[in-house]
Design a protein around this motif. Structure first.
Motif, short mmCIF file in Angstrom:
data_model
loop_
_atom_site.label_atom_id
_atom_site.label_comp_id
_atom_site.label_asym_id
_atom_site.label_seq_id
_atom_site.Cartn_x
_atom_site.Cartn_y
_atom_site.Cartn_z
N GLN A 1 0.78 -1.24 0.00
CA GLN A 1 0.00 0.00 0.00
C GLN A 1 0.82 1.29 0.00
O GLN A 1 0.27 2.37 -0.14
N LYS B 1 3.21 3.95 -5.25
CA LYS B 1 2.86 5.34 -5.58
C LYS B 1 1.49 5.42 -6.28
O LYS B 1 0.67 6.24 -5.94
N THR B 2 1.28 4.57 -7.28
CA THR B 2 -0.02 4.54 -7.96
C THR B 2 -0.52 3.10 -7.95
O THR B 2 0.22 2.18 -8.31
N VAL C 1 -3.50 0.41 -9.16
CA VAL C 1 -4.60 0.14 -10.08
C VAL C 1 -5.14 -1.24 -9.74
O VAL C 1 -4.37 -2.18 -9.54
N VAL D 1 -7.32 2.29 -4.08
CA VAL D 1 -6.74 2.44 -5.42
C VAL D 1 -6.77 3.89 -5.91
O VAL D 1 -7.57 4.70 -5.47
N ASP D 2 -5.87 4.18 -6.84
CA ASP D 2 -5.93 5.45 -7.57
C ASP D 2 -6.85 5.28 -8.78
O ASP D 2 -7.55 6.20 -9.17
N PHE D 3 -6.80 4.10 -9.39
CA PHE D 3 -7.67 3.80 -10.53
C PHE D 3 -8.24 2.39 -10.34
O PHE D 3 -7.48 1.46 -10.08
#
Ligand code: FAD
Length: 314
Positions: free
Chosen positions: A272, A275-276, A278, A292-294
């Motif tokens: 976790q 950085k990004t 998905v 999530v970011d995406f």
């Protein structure tokens, strides 16, 4: 300027990327001094110099690498005795063992899973499996700080460090556990899981060993490492060495793609701080979507191959 000792993590003649991250960090805290343990420094010297240590201590005696952790601890204890402001090591299994033992020897304190350090040596670290980020400072003696791979952005600063050959007279205790054999895992074409800047992981949703080809396909398109949840490794679909999580590896890449992974706390513990993040999951209520970011709600067997194809076209 205060001296910051950095233990260089190297194996099989290769310096681990985290060592350059530690040197980058050390330069922001004081004067960086690299510590090389064992033979083989000459081949790595140019690469280490790129990251700007003012000094490199080389303990070339092969005996130091023949025992588990303790000889390195005794060497670092000796070097830290010259007034170092801090000692930085990689937060790997071995690094953390060295850090803990060293802090006891120095009668100071240890901070592990650190993801950042301020110039006044306040460490930001990830605790309780990454569910809490805390700030802490060692208030007694020379702090020993174990920094997570991929947490620090690399910044080169080429220089010409002074090289000092050093040695340590090992105590009997340091020779207590001798390494009798090393199992060298086949390296393969993909980057090392803990050092990769992109990781694509598969979970129980992948449904079988054969289906991991879908995950590998996307990983190879992105130049990524492959990871797996414990459900997938326990089922024998992917080797245990690729397990991400509390009882597996900790990763902190620029991009982490989780396919068919629900996002249990024990899995999050290992990824976790990426950085990004998905996630691809067919259940819109899957806990992974909380971090999530995406997020893509859908069947990974449709989405992952489409993604792979689109990226390949570019
Ligand atoms: P599941 O929780 O079963 O989730 C599978 C997901 O796939 C579901 O969300 C489902 O909706 C989705 N899915 C199914 N089919 C598809 C499809 N076709 N397309 C898209 N999505 C689909 N786990 C770890 O990962 N690492 C650890 O280190 C770890 N250590 C642990 C330590 C302890 C002490 C304990 C008790 C547990 C540990 N676990 C660990 C296990 C953890 O609790 C979970 O059981 C595990 O992470 C679940 O793995 P999973 O997400 O792959 O499986």
């Amino acid at each position: 300027m205060a001296e910051i000792l950095v233990l260089i993590d190297h194996a099989e003649g290769e310096v681990k990327k985290v060592s350059f991250e530690l040197l980058t960090l050390a330069r922001s805290l004081g004067e960086a001094s690299a510590v090389w343990v064992g033979p083989g420094y000459e081949a790595a010297a140019d690469k280490i110099a790129e990251y700007g240590p003012a000094k490199v201590y080389v303990a070339a005696d092969a005996e130091l690498t023949q025992y588990v952790a303790a000889p390195t601890v005794e060497l670092l204890q000796q070097l830290a005795g010259n007034g170092a402001a801090a000692v930085l090591v990689a937060a790997t299994g071995e690094g953390k063992e060295i850090a803990g033992r060293l802090a006891v020897r120095l009668d100071s304190g240890v901070l592990t899973d650190v993801v950042g350090v301020t110039p006044d040596l306040v460490a930001e670290h990830s605790v309780f499996g990454g569910s809490i980020i805390s700030h802490a400072k060692v208030v007694k003696g020379t702090p020993v700080i174990a920094v997570r791979p991929n947490a620090i952005a690399l910044e080169a600063a080429p220089g010409a460090p002074a090289v000092e050959q050093v040695s340590v007279a090992l105590s009997d205790a340091a020779k207590g556990a001798k390494i009798t054999d090393r199992v060298v895992q086949e390296k393969g074409e993909r980057p090392d899981l803990t050092e990769a800047s992109v990781v694509v992981s598969g979970g129980r949703g992948v449904g079988g060993a054969e289906n991991f080809k879908v995950i590998e396909g996307l990983a190879d398109t992105l130049g990524a490492a492959v990871g797996a949840s414990r459900a997938a490794t326990d089922a024998g679909w992917y080797p245990h060495q690729f397990q991400v999580g509390q009882t597996g590896k900790t990763v902190s890449p620029q991009l982490y793609v989780a396919a068919g992974i629900s996002g249990a706390i024990q899995h999050r513990a290992g990824m976790q701080t990426s950085k990004t993040i998905v996630a691809i999951n067919k259940d819109p209520e899957a806990p992974i979507f909380e971090l999530v970011d995406f997020g893509v709600v859908g069947d990974l067997f449709q989405i992952v191959p489409q993604l792979t194809e689109e990226i390949t076209k570019r």
